[in-house]
Design a protein around this motif. Structure first.
Motif, PDB file in Angstrom:
ATOM      1  N   GLN A  77       0.832  -1.193   0.000  1.00  0.00           N
ATOM      2  CA  GLN A  77       0.000   0.000   0.000  1.00  0.00           C
ATOM      3  C   GLN A  77       0.877   1.258   0.000  1.00  0.00           C
ATOM      4  OE1 GLN A  77      -2.455  -0.926   3.505  1.00  0.00           O
ATOM      5  NE2 GLN A  77      -4.187  -1.270   2.128  1.00  0.00           N
ATOM      6  N   PHE A  78       0.250   2.399  -0.206  1.00  0.00           N
ATOM      7  CA  PHE A  78       0.908   3.701  -0.156  1.00  0.00           C
ATOM      8  C   PHE A  78       2.009   3.843  -1.207  1.00  0.00           C
ATOM      9  CE2 PHE A  78      -0.694   2.603   4.056  1.00  0.00           C
ATOM     10  CZ  PHE A  78      -1.651   3.605   4.204  1.00  0.00           C
ATOM     11  N   GLY A  79       1.814   3.146  -2.336  1.00  0.00           N
ATOM     12  CA  GLY A  79       2.661   3.366  -3.500  1.00  0.00           C
ATOM     13  C   GLY A  79       3.952   2.590  -3.557  1.00  0.00           C
ATOM     14  N   HIS A  80       4.212   1.707  -2.585  1.00  0.00           N
ATOM     15  CA  HIS A  80       5.480   0.973  -2.586  1.00  0.00           C
ATOM     16  C   HIS A  80       5.247  -0.466  -2.139  1.00  0.00           C
ATOM     17  CE1 HIS A  80       8.296   4.313  -3.363  1.00  0.00           C
ATOM     18  NE2 HIS A  80       7.364   5.041  -2.767  1.00  0.00           N
ATOM     19  N   ASP A  82      10.598  -8.774   3.803  1.00  0.00           N
ATOM     20  CA  ASP A  82       9.951  -8.237   2.605  1.00  0.00           C
ATOM     21  C   ASP A  82       9.408  -6.832   2.795  1.00  0.00           C
ATOM     22  OD1 ASP A  82      10.392 -10.601   1.134  1.00  0.00           O
ATOM     23  OD2 ASP A  82       8.688 -11.551   2.121  1.00  0.00           O
ATOM     24  N   SER A  83       9.799  -6.163   3.876  1.00  0.00           N
ATOM     25  CA  SER A  83       9.303  -4.806   4.106  1.00  0.00           C
ATOM     26  C   SER A  83      10.431  -3.908   4.608  1.00  0.00           C
ATOM     27  CB  SER A  83       8.164  -4.811   5.129  1.00  0.00           C
ATOM     28  OG  SER A  83       8.603  -5.345   6.370  1.00  0.00           O
ATOM     29  N   ASP A  84      10.319  -2.625   4.276  1.00  0.00           N
ATOM     30  CA  ASP A  84      11.269  -1.620   4.739  1.00  0.00           C
ATOM     31  C   ASP A  84      10.611  -0.530   5.578  1.00  0.00           C
ATOM     32  OD1 ASP A  84      13.570  -2.732   3.528  1.00  0.00           O
ATOM     33  OD2 ASP A  84      12.968  -1.892   1.599  1.00  0.00           O
ATOM     34  N   ILE A  85       9.308  -0.340   5.421  1.00  0.00           N
ATOM     35  CA  ILE A  85       8.574   0.674   6.168  1.00  0.00           C
ATOM     36  C   ILE A  85       7.305   0.038   6.703  1.00  0.00           C
ATOM     37  CG2 ILE A  85       7.271   2.851   6.009  1.00  0.00           C
ATOM     38  CD1 ILE A  85       9.276   3.780   3.937  1.00  0.00           C
ATOM     39  N   ILE A  86       6.972   0.354   7.948  1.00  0.00           N
ATOM     40  CA  ILE A  86       5.752  -0.150   8.574  1.00  0.00           C
ATOM     41  C   ILE A  86       4.772   1.008   8.739  1.00  0.00           C
ATOM     42  CG2 ILE A  86       4.773  -1.340  10.564  1.00  0.00           C
ATOM     43  CD1 ILE A  86       6.894  -2.956   8.939  1.00  0.00           C
ATOM     44  N   VAL A  87       3.530   0.794   8.321  1.00  0.00           N
ATOM     45  CA  VAL A  87       2.436   1.722   8.613  1.00  0.00           C
ATOM     46  C   VAL A  87       1.522   1.027   9.611  1.00  0.00           C
ATOM     47  CG1 VAL A  87       0.445   2.985   7.717  1.00  0.00           C
ATOM     48  CG2 VAL A  87       2.572   2.872   6.374  1.00  0.00           C
ATOM     49  N   LEU A  88       1.340   1.655  10.759  1.00  0.00           N
ATOM     50  CA  LEU A  88       0.506   1.085  11.820  1.00  0.00           C
ATOM     51  C   LEU A  88      -0.792   1.865  11.893  1.00  0.00           C
ATOM     52  CD1 LEU A  88       0.440  -0.974  14.198  1.00  0.00           C
ATOM     53  CD2 LEU A  88       1.414   0.832  15.635  1.00  0.00           C
ATOM     54  N   THR A  89      -1.917   1.167  11.789  1.00  0.00           N
ATOM     55  CA  THR A  89      -3.219   1.832  11.790  1.00  0.00           C
ATOM     56  C   THR A  89      -4.240   0.957  12.516  1.00  0.00           C
ATOM     57  OG1 THR A  89      -4.796   3.042  10.386  1.00  0.00           O
ATOM     58  CG2 THR A  89      -4.018   0.897   9.575  1.00  0.00           C
ATOM     59  N   GLY A  90      -5.475   1.444  12.585  1.00  0.00           N
ATOM     60  CA  GLY A  90      -6.528   0.693  13.246  1.00  0.00           C
ATOM     61  C   GLY A  90      -7.675   0.403  12.290  1.00  0.00           C
ATOM     62  N   ASP A 134      -4.536   9.035   3.798  1.00  0.00           N
ATOM     63  CA  ASP A 134      -3.682   8.128   3.032  1.00  0.00           C
ATOM     64  C   ASP A 134      -2.683   8.881   2.169  1.00  0.00           C
ATOM     65  OD1 ASP A 134      -4.901   5.954   4.150  1.00  0.00           O
ATOM     66  OD2 ASP A 134      -6.164   5.501   2.423  1.00  0.00           O
ATOM     67  N   ALA A 135      -3.099  10.000   1.599  1.00  0.00           N
ATOM     68  CA  ALA A 135      -2.185  10.780   0.754  1.00  0.00           C
ATOM     69  C   ALA A 135      -1.012  11.309   1.565  1.00  0.00           C
ATOM     70  CB  ALA A 135      -2.940  11.925   0.079  1.00  0.00           C
ATOM     71  N   LYS A 136      -1.278  11.754   2.793  1.00  0.00           N
ATOM     72  CA  LYS A 136      -0.196  12.279   3.631  1.00  0.00           C
ATOM     73  C   LYS A 136       0.754  11.166   4.041  1.00  0.00           C
ATOM     74  CE  LYS A 136       1.947  15.640   5.564  1.00  0.00           C
ATOM     75  NZ  LYS A 136       2.523  16.729   4.742  1.00  0.00           N
ATOM     76  N   VAL A 137       0.197  10.005   4.385  1.00  0.00           N
ATOM     77  CA  VAL A 137       1.056   8.873   4.717  1.00  0.00           C
ATOM     78  C   VAL A 137       1.897   8.486   3.508  1.00  0.00           C
ATOM     79  CG1 VAL A 137       1.089   6.431   5.366  1.00  0.00           C
ATOM     80  CG2 VAL A 137      -0.460   8.006   6.532  1.00  0.00           C
ATOM     81  N   ALA A 138       1.287   8.451   2.326  1.00  0.00           N
ATOM     82  CA  ALA A 138       2.021   8.101   1.106  1.00  0.00           C
ATOM     83  C   ALA A 138       3.137   9.109   0.818  1.00  0.00           C
ATOM     84  CB  ALA A 138       1.062   8.024  -0.079  1.00  0.00           C
ATOM     85  N   GLU A 139       2.886  10.363   1.118  1.00  0.00           N
ATOM     86  CA  GLU A 139       3.918  11.400   0.930  1.00  0.00           C
ATOM     87  C   GLU A 139       5.126  11.127   1.812  1.00  0.00           C
ATOM     88  OE1 GLU A 139       4.461  16.012   2.313  1.00  0.00           O
ATOM     89  OE2 GLU A 139       2.494  15.444   1.502  1.00  0.00           O
ATOM     90  N   LEU A 140       4.878  10.788   3.066  1.00  0.00           N
ATOM     91  CA  LEU A 140       5.982  10.485   3.972  1.00  0.00           C
ATOM     92  C   LEU A 140       6.707   9.215   3.561  1.00  0.00           C
ATOM     93  CD1 LEU A 140       4.271  11.337   7.381  1.00  0.00           C
ATOM     94  CD2 LEU A 140       6.003  12.688   6.177  1.00  0.00           C
ATOM     95  N   VAL A 141       5.950   8.205   3.136  1.00  0.00           N
ATOM     96  CA  VAL A 141       6.557   6.968   2.648  1.00  0.00           C
ATOM     97  C   VAL A 141       7.501   7.266   1.495  1.00  0.00           C
ATOM     98  CG1 VAL A 141       6.081   4.833   1.395  1.00  0.00           C
ATOM     99  CG2 VAL A 141       4.763   5.392   3.455  1.00  0.00           C
ATOM    100  N   ALA A 142       7.050   8.081   0.537  1.00  0.00           N
ATOM    101  CA  ALA A 142       7.876   8.406  -0.633  1.00  0.00           C
ATOM    102  C   ALA A 142       9.163   9.106  -0.224  1.00  0.00           C
ATOM    103  CB  ALA A 142       7.075   9.270  -1.600  1.00  0.00           C
ATOM    104  N   LYS A 143       9.075  10.029   0.726  1.00  0.00           N
ATOM    105  CA  LYS A 143      10.274  10.735   1.181  1.00  0.00           C
ATOM    106  C   LYS A 143      11.270   9.770   1.819  1.00  0.00           C
ATOM    107  CE  LYS A 143       8.208  15.297   1.950  1.00  0.00           C
ATOM    108  NZ  LYS A 143       7.906  16.355   2.945  1.00  0.00           N
ATOM    109  N   LEU A 144      10.771   8.846   2.621  1.00  0.00           N
ATOM    110  CA  LEU A 144      11.655   7.867   3.245  1.00  0.00           C
ATOM    111  C   LEU A 144      12.274   6.939   2.214  1.00  0.00           C
ATOM    112  CD1 LEU A 144       9.523   6.952   6.390  1.00  0.00           C
ATOM    113  CD2 LEU A 144      11.610   8.323   6.349  1.00  0.00           C
ATOM    114  N   MET A 145      11.474   6.497   1.262  1.00  0.00           N
ATOM    115  CA  MET A 145      11.958   5.573   0.241  1.00  0.00           C
ATOM    116  C   MET A 145      13.002   6.213  -0.672  1.00  0.00           C
ATOM    117  SD  MET A 145      10.854   2.494   0.382  1.00  0.00           S
ATOM    118  CE  MET A 145       9.529   1.397   0.883  1.00  0.00           C
ATOM    119  N   ASN A 146      12.972   7.521  -0.777  1.00  0.00           N
ATOM    120  CA  ASN A 146      13.932   8.217  -1.645  1.00  0.00           C
ATOM    121  C   ASN A 146      15.270   8.477  -0.964  1.00  0.00           C
ATOM    122  OD1 ASN A 146      12.312   8.348  -3.932  1.00  0.00           O
ATOM    123  ND2 ASN A 146      11.333  10.250  -3.287  1.00  0.00           N
TER     124      ASN A 146
END
Length: 269
Positions: A16-19, A56-64, A198-210
């Protein structure tokens, strides 16, 4: 994926979140607000170690799941703890491990705070590396409202984020804070409209992945080192104090009053 099998209070989704190397861990309690019961407490003590070891993962998103992130302790479990104090004593190891394992995981953990985060739920959210909340969500540590010391990590993380004066106010009153105010005081990173979460989380994910993976991970490790030391020091005291508070007469009355939707008749005992 074998590491992440056998969970009853979490579900896991990849990609999810583009990656494709993002793993979303969703708290899925046995009640509408994802309250922490014995099973969830046990799984929380294990899950962050398993997530660290997942290859198989580099970033964790924790939600409810549903309308809450994690709104604190389950009241049926509270009543069991009051009736059988030994059961409360026995969760001390897991209580400490929840905090220490979340501070030790090297992978970035982004909290997608989709709804209320209270008590242990608030502690878990605040121990994540970044917190993005729905602007209608609330966060707080109302342990005192149910007669308990905030022994499961609240006393560790709140003062570090907003200072001792504010932290003690919220830990001793149990007041909940709306997400925009929490953002303004530096308790969380962002409060956004629900449809932008979700868009804000995806933005942060992209910054970390870069950024280079291990530069990111080990920067987190160094930044968390003082918190890890602090957690070891404080929780050896806070967990026993919380265990003692479970024995107080006002603890039982506070839980009964909450369930009966009335003001508690406190005696000071």
């Amino acid at each position: 994926m074998a590491l992440l099998q056998g969970y009853q209070r979490f579900t896991f989704t990849r990609g999810q979140f583009g990656h494709d190397r993002v793993l979303t861990a969703t708290i899925t309690g046995n009640n509408p607000v994802n309250g922490v019961d014995e099973q969830m407490h046990h799984e929380l003590a294990r899950v962050f170690t398993d997530l660290q070891q997942d290859r198989d993962s580099d970033i964790i998103v924790l939600t409810g799941a549903g309308r809450a992130f994690c709104a604190g302790g389950d009241f049926d479990w509270f009543e069991e703890q009051i009736a059988n104090p030994a059961s409360f004593r026995d969760i001390g190891w897991d209580a400490k491990r929840i905090v220490t394992s979340l501070l030790e995981i090297e992978k970035p953990v982004i909290c997608r705070m989709n709804g209320a985060a209270a008590g242990l739920g608030a502690t878990i959210a605040l121990l994540c590396d970044m917190i993005v909340a729905d602007e209608h969500a609330v966060i707080g540590d109302p342990h005192v409202k149910v007669g308990l010391v905030a022994g499961d990590g609240g006393a560790v993380i709140w003062p570090q984020l907003i200072g001792y004066a504010r932290a003690k106010e919220f830990l001793m009153t149990g007041d909940l804070i709306k997400a925009p105010r929490a953002e303004a005081m530096g308790l969380i990173n962002y409060a956004v409209p629900g449809d932008q979460l979700d868009a804000k989380v995806a933005e942060l994910v992209a910054k970390l992945m870069n950024n280079p993976k291990y530069a990111v991970r080990w920067s987190k490790v160094v930044a968390n080192q003082p918190l890890r030391v602090l957690a070891q020091q404080l929780m050896d005291a806070s967990i026993p104090y919380e265990t003692l508070s479970n024995l107080a007469a006002d603890r039982a009355e506070a839980v009964r009053a909450f369930r009966e939707r009335r003001a508690p008749k406190l005696t000071g005992e």
